[in-house]
Scaffold this motif. Structure first.
Motif, short mmCIF file in Angstrom:
data_model
loop_
_atom_site.label_atom_id
_atom_site.label_comp_id
_atom_site.label_asym_id
_atom_site.label_seq_id
_atom_site.Cartn_x
_atom_site.Cartn_y
_atom_site.Cartn_z
N PRO A 72 5.24 6.58 1.72
CA PRO A 72 5.04 5.14 1.85
C PRO A 72 4.41 4.80 3.20
O PRO A 72 4.77 5.36 4.23
CB PRO A 72 6.46 4.57 1.75
CG PRO A 72 7.34 5.68 2.22
CD PRO A 72 6.65 6.97 1.85
N GLU A 76 2.47 0.68 0.78
CA GLU A 76 1.46 1.36 -0.03
C GLU A 76 1.79 2.85 -0.07
O GLU A 76 2.13 3.44 0.95
CB GLU A 76 0.11 1.16 0.67
CG GLU A 76 -1.12 1.48 -0.15
CD GLU A 76 -2.37 1.16 0.67
OE1 GLU A 76 -2.81 0.00 0.61
OE2 GLU A 76 -2.86 2.03 1.38
N ALA A 89 7.74 0.79 -2.57
CA ALA A 89 6.43 0.15 -2.77
C ALA A 89 6.44 -0.70 -4.04
O ALA A 89 5.85 -1.78 -4.09
CB ALA A 89 5.34 1.22 -2.86
#
Ligand code: SF4
Ligand code: SF4
Length: 86
Positions: free
Chosen positions: A26, A79, A70
């Motif tokens: 992440p 992301e 996410a």
């Protein structure tokens, strides 16, 4: 209210990842975070923490790259990115 989604809180606090399992990690964009704390609550490794907006991060030593953080982020401020070297 998110109780049913939490399978095993802190199940692998003693299980260091060391290397990634999923090949993804992440990335905290820190642009639109509203400090809702959802990511920290949902993380099965309980490795996310933060104080205030745009200040959340995870401990990559414990993160498994599952991507739930996410998925749950209401601001899409996390992301999943490919881990370098894989
Ligand atoms: S990807 Fe997100 S939810 Fe999954 S272990 Fe890592 S920090 Fe926790
Ligand atoms: S879920 Fe998204 S908006 Fe909420 S604290 Fe985490 S990064 Fe910030």
């Amino acid at each position: 209210m998110f109780g049913p989604l939490i399978a095993k809180p802190g199940s692998s606090q003693n299980n260091k990842t060391g290397s990634w399992r999923s090949g993804l990690k992440p990335k905290y964009l820190k642009k639109n975070c509203i400090a809702c704390n959802m990511c920290a609550i949902i993380c099965p490794e309980k490795c996310i923490s933060g104080e205030g907006k745009n200040n959340y991060d995870c401990d990559y030593v414990f993160c498994k790259g599952c991507g739930i953080c996410a998925t749950v982020c209401p601001k899409k401020d996390i992301e999943m990115v490919k881990e370098e070297g894989k």
